[in-house]
Write a protein that holds these residues in place. Structure first.
Motif, PDB file in Angstrom:
ATOM      1  N   ILE A 117      17.842  10.116   6.360  1.00 19.78           N
ATOM      2  CA  ILE A 117      18.356   9.284   5.266  1.00 19.78           C
ATOM      3  C   ILE A 117      17.291   9.110   4.184  1.00 19.78           C
ATOM      4  CG2 ILE A 117      19.236   7.003   4.656  1.00 19.78           C
ATOM      5  CD1 ILE A 117      20.460   6.800   7.417  1.00 19.78           C
ATOM      6  N   GLY A 118      16.044   8.993   4.602  1.00 19.59           N
ATOM      7  CA  GLY A 118      14.957   8.865   3.644  1.00 19.59           C
ATOM      8  C   GLY A 118      14.862  10.075   2.731  1.00 19.59           C
ATOM      9  N   SER A 119      15.050  11.259   3.287  1.00 19.36           N
ATOM     10  CA  SER A 119      15.017  12.486   2.483  1.00 19.36           C
ATOM     11  C   SER A 119      16.161  12.508   1.477  1.00 19.36           C
ATOM     12  CB  SER A 119      15.087  13.714   3.388  1.00 19.36           C
ATOM     13  OG  SER A 119      13.966  13.786   4.248  1.00 19.36           O
ATOM     14  N   VAL A 120      17.344  12.056   1.922  1.00 19.46           N
ATOM     15  CA  VAL A 120      18.509  12.021   1.028  1.00 19.46           C
ATOM     16  C   VAL A 120      18.265  11.044  -0.115  1.00 19.46           C
ATOM     17  CG1 VAL A 120      20.945  11.375   0.844  1.00 19.46           C
ATOM     18  CG2 VAL A 120      20.156  12.717   2.794  1.00 19.46           C
ATOM     19  N   LEU A 121      17.731   9.865   0.202  1.00 16.86           N
ATOM     20  CA  LEU A 121      17.474   8.862  -0.832  1.00 16.86           C
ATOM     21  C   LEU A 121      16.387   9.325  -1.799  1.00 16.86           C
ATOM     22  CD1 LEU A 121      17.631   5.537   1.234  1.00 16.86           C
ATOM     23  CD2 LEU A 121      19.373   6.505  -0.268  1.00 16.86           C
ATOM     24  N   THR A 122      15.353   9.983  -1.278  1.00 19.38           N
ATOM     25  CA  THR A 122      14.291  10.499  -2.142  1.00 19.38           C
ATOM     26  C   THR A 122      14.839  11.566  -3.082  1.00 19.38           C
ATOM     27  OG1 THR A 122      12.657  10.070  -0.405  1.00 19.38           O
ATOM     28  CG2 THR A 122      11.999  11.554  -2.172  1.00 19.38           C
ATOM     29  N   PHE A 123      15.702  12.429  -2.554  1.00 20.18           N
ATOM     30  CA  PHE A 123      16.339  13.453  -3.398  1.00 20.18           C
ATOM     31  C   PHE A 123      17.229  12.800  -4.453  1.00 20.18           C
ATOM     32  CE2 PHE A 123      19.867  16.527  -4.117  1.00 20.18           C
ATOM     33  CZ  PHE A 123      19.113  17.518  -4.735  1.00 20.18           C
ATOM     34  N   ASN A 150       0.808  -1.224   0.000  1.00 16.97           N
ATOM     35  CA  ASN A 150       0.000   0.000   0.000  1.00 16.97           C
ATOM     36  C   ASN A 150       0.842   1.275   0.000  1.00 16.97           C
ATOM     37  OD1 ASN A 150      -2.476  -1.478   0.148  1.00 16.97           O
ATOM     38  ND2 ASN A 150      -2.104  -1.792   2.335  1.00 16.97           N
ATOM     39  N   GLN A 151       2.140   1.128  -0.181  1.00 11.37           N
ATOM     40  CA  GLN A 151       3.031   2.279  -0.185  1.00 11.37           C
ATOM     41  C   GLN A 151       3.984   2.200  -1.378  1.00 11.37           C
ATOM     42  OE1 GLN A 151       4.863   1.895   3.748  1.00 11.37           O
ATOM     43  NE2 GLN A 151       3.679   3.660   4.452  1.00 11.37           N
ATOM     44  N   HIS A 152       4.405   3.362  -1.861  1.00 19.16           N
ATOM     45  CA  HIS A 152       5.447   3.397  -2.883  1.00 19.16           C
ATOM     46  C   HIS A 152       6.775   3.732  -2.212  1.00 19.16           C
ATOM     47  CE1 HIS A 152       5.062   7.762  -2.660  1.00 19.16           C
ATOM     48  NE2 HIS A 152       3.781   7.668  -2.993  1.00 19.16           N
ATOM     49  N   ILE A 153       7.850   3.733  -2.971  1.00 19.94           N
ATOM     50  CA  ILE A 153       9.185   3.859  -2.393  1.00 19.94           C
ATOM     51  C   ILE A 153       9.396   5.180  -1.665  1.00 19.94           C
ATOM     52  CG2 ILE A 153      10.215   4.791  -4.513  1.00 19.94           C
ATOM     53  CD1 ILE A 153      12.757   3.147  -3.737  1.00 19.94           C
ATOM     54  N   PHE A 154       8.727   6.246  -2.100  1.00 23.32           N
ATOM     55  CA  PHE A 154       8.913   7.537  -1.455  1.00 23.32           C
ATOM     56  C   PHE A 154       8.187   7.617  -0.119  1.00 23.32           C
ATOM     57  CE2 PHE A 154       8.846   8.716  -6.156  1.00 23.32           C
ATOM     58  CZ  PHE A 154      10.198   8.489  -6.298  1.00 23.32           C
ATOM     59  N   GLN A 155       7.456   6.543   0.216  1.00 20.35           N
ATOM     60  CA  GLN A 155       6.790   6.463   1.522  1.00 20.35           C
ATOM     61  C   GLN A 155       7.505   5.484   2.449  1.00 20.35           C
ATOM     62  OE1 GLN A 155       2.897   5.420  -0.021  1.00 20.35           O
ATOM     63  NE2 GLN A 155       2.131   7.505   0.211  1.00 20.35           N
ATOM     64  N   TYR A 156       7.721   4.253   1.955  1.00 20.22           N
ATOM     65  CA  TYR A 156       8.321   3.268   2.862  1.00 20.22           C
ATOM     66  C   TYR A 156       9.814   3.489   3.086  1.00 20.22           C
ATOM     67  CZ  TYR A 156       9.320   0.552  -1.475  1.00 20.22           C
ATOM     68  OH  TYR A 156       9.729   0.118  -2.711  1.00 20.22           O
ATOM     69  N   VAL A 157      10.449   4.340   2.280  1.00 27.04           N
ATOM     70  CA  VAL A 157      11.865   4.624   2.512  1.00 27.04           C
ATOM     71  C   VAL A 157      12.050   5.341   3.850  1.00 27.04           C
ATOM     72  CG1 VAL A 157      11.889   6.865   1.320  1.00 27.04           C
ATOM     73  CG2 VAL A 157      13.978   5.515   1.443  1.00 27.04           C
ATOM     74  N   TYR A 158      11.046   6.135   4.249  1.00 23.77           N
ATOM     75  CA  TYR A 158      11.124   6.823   5.536  1.00 23.77           C
ATOM     76  C   TYR A 158      10.873   5.861   6.694  1.00 23.77           C
ATOM     77  CZ  TYR A 158      11.153  11.166   2.891  1.00 23.77           C
ATOM     78  OH  TYR A 158      11.491  12.187   2.030  1.00 23.77           O
ATOM     79  N   THR A 159      10.008   4.884   6.457  1.00 19.22           N
ATOM     80  CA  THR A 159       9.735   3.870   7.480  1.00 19.22           C
ATOM     81  C   THR A 159      10.977   3.032   7.760  1.00 19.22           C
ATOM     82  OG1 THR A 159       7.431   3.732   6.730  1.00 19.22           O
ATOM     83  CG2 THR A 159       8.256   1.935   8.109  1.00 19.22           C
ATOM     84  N   LEU A 160      11.714   2.713   6.718  1.00 18.42           N
ATOM     85  CA  LEU A 160      12.874   1.831   6.849  1.00 18.42           C
ATOM     86  C   LEU A 160      14.153   2.566   7.229  1.00 18.42           C
ATOM     87  CD1 LEU A 160      12.234  -0.419   3.718  1.00 18.42           C
ATOM     88  CD2 LEU A 160      11.939  -1.066   6.109  1.00 18.42           C
ATOM     89  N   ALA A 161      14.356   3.751   6.673  1.00 21.76           N
ATOM     90  CA  ALA A 161      15.638   4.442   6.851  1.00 21.76           C
ATOM     91  C   ALA A 161      15.562   5.668   7.741  1.00 21.76           C
ATOM     92  CB  ALA A 161      16.202   4.841   5.485  1.00 21.76           C
ATOM     93  N   GLY A 162      14.364   6.098   8.123  1.00 21.32           N
ATOM     94  CA  GLY A 162      14.242   7.300   8.932  1.00 21.32           C
ATOM     95  C   GLY A 162      14.154   8.544   8.065  1.00 21.32           C
TER      96      GLY A 162
END
Length: 366
Positions: free
Chosen positions: A81-87, A66-78
């Motif tokens: 780091i999630g903001s850096v990966l999304t950028f 129910n989530q795409h990568i720009f959502q669950y990346v924050y759940t997994l990496a915080g």
């Protein structure tokens, strides 16, 4: 959510058109350079390698349906780091849009419109792509579906043209490839299939009865892409000797010149011009994904998608205007892009897939 929802068939054609891109013109040359007369085999193995990457992304999406990568990346990496990966993904998708546009415009300028200013051709493709990228994923899938006949017609034209002058002696003797590195040939086939990275975002929006049927749809897309690439590479190898292939960057164009039709003066130029729509379909999806990534930086979805589409489009256009030379285009679309693509398509999804498992192992050891 409803505006973004797509079916398995729509996903198939979205990914298929993204994978084909501009490489259908140049891949035979690259495969001949590295794998010699076994370029078709290298393209086939590259397609199989692409399927492994698809399985990786599918397994990651199945864990968070129910989530795409720009959502669950924050759940997994915080969040940091999630903001850096999304950028990073925003840069990657913008970079992909720019590279696809540049590779095509360089060929369009050289073969069809040599006197048209470079910036005009770039402006045309980015205006068309930027306008389409403003729409929802569902509408983009309808556009891709409507462009499928052009892809089919282009493929059949290459096959018909190529079989007229095919000579099996060009791929003989068996056991002698003539290439410099078969592994590099496989890698060229693998990178030519990029486009399934759309699944990183699209997974939760695919209305499928099961995740296995979703996997089946994207596997069909990759299988058709591999079939097209293998066929085109093999036909080019049957029409030219290894020495000739080493001096023809776009052998597909020369094959199209063999087909004579009284209605159209030059089939090859018509093909390159019509291929604009296929390339635009790839570019606008990448611009769409880049804007979605920027909107999710900081874990909060900001409703400024249209604004960021045009900002990403403008940046790509501005950069593209500064690199019209062929050697510069080859440099920026070579190792830097290949490395970034592998990082974003393979390494980051693999790390995100392993994080929960590593956390559970650490919890058991405490």
């Amino acid at each position: 959510m409803k505006e973004e929802s797509i079916s398995n068939r729509q996903l198939l054609f979205l990914v298929l058109l993204m994978q084909i891109g501009s490489r259908i013109l140049s891949l035979p040359y690259m495969e001949a350079k590295y794998a010699g007369i076994y370029g078709w085999m290298a393209a086939l193995i590259g397609g199989i390698a692409s399927q492994l990457s698809i399985m990786l992304i599918w397994n990651l999406g199945k864990r968070y349906p129910n989530q795409h990568i720009f959502q669950y990346v924050y759940t997994l990496a915080g969040k940091p780091i999630g903001s850096v990966l999304t950028f990073l993904y925003a840069i990657y998708f913008s970079y992909s849009a720019l590279i696809v546009a540049l590779l095509y415009i360089e060929k369009l300028s050289r073969w069809v419109l040599p006197k048209t200013p470079w910036w005009v051709l770039l402006l045309l493709i980015f205006i068309a792509s930027g306008y389409a990228a403003m729409s929802s994923l569902r509408l983009q899938s309808f556009i891709s579906l409507s462009l499928a006949p052009i892809l089919i017609a282009g493929y059949l034209t290459i096959v018909v043209s190529g079989l007229r002058e095919a000579d099996i002696r060009n791929i003989l003797p068996i056991g002698h490839s003539g290439g410099s590195s078969f592994a590099n040939g496989v890698f060229q086939g693998y990178t030519a299939g990029f486009g399934y990275d759309l699944l990183l975002y699209a997974f939760p929006f695919v209305k499928s009865q099961s995740s296995r049927k979703l996997l089946g749809a994207i596997t069909w897309a990759n299988g058709l892409t591999t079939l097209i690439y293998v066929t085109v590479v093999l036909i080019c190898a049957l029409n030219f000797t290894p020495d000739q292939m080493s001096n023809i960057p776009e052998p597909t164009v020369f094959i199209l010149k063999q087909l004579k039709w009284d209605v159209v003066q030059s089939i090859d130029m018509l093909f390159i011009a019509l291929w604009f729509s296929i390339l635009a379909a790839t570019v606008y999806v990448y611009l769409f994904l880049a804007a979605k990534a920027v909107c999710h930086i900081g874990a909060v979805h900001k409703e400024k998608h249209v604004l960021w589409v045009w900002i990403c489009t403008g940046i790509c256009f501005a950069i593209g205007c500064w690199i019209p030379e062929e050697n510069v285009i080859n440099a920026v679309s070579g190792k830097p892009y290949e490395i970034m693509s592998v990082v974003c398509i393979v390494f980051i999804p693999l790390l995100l897939l392993l994080i929960p498992k590593v956390s559970r192992l650490r919890g058991r050891n405490i």
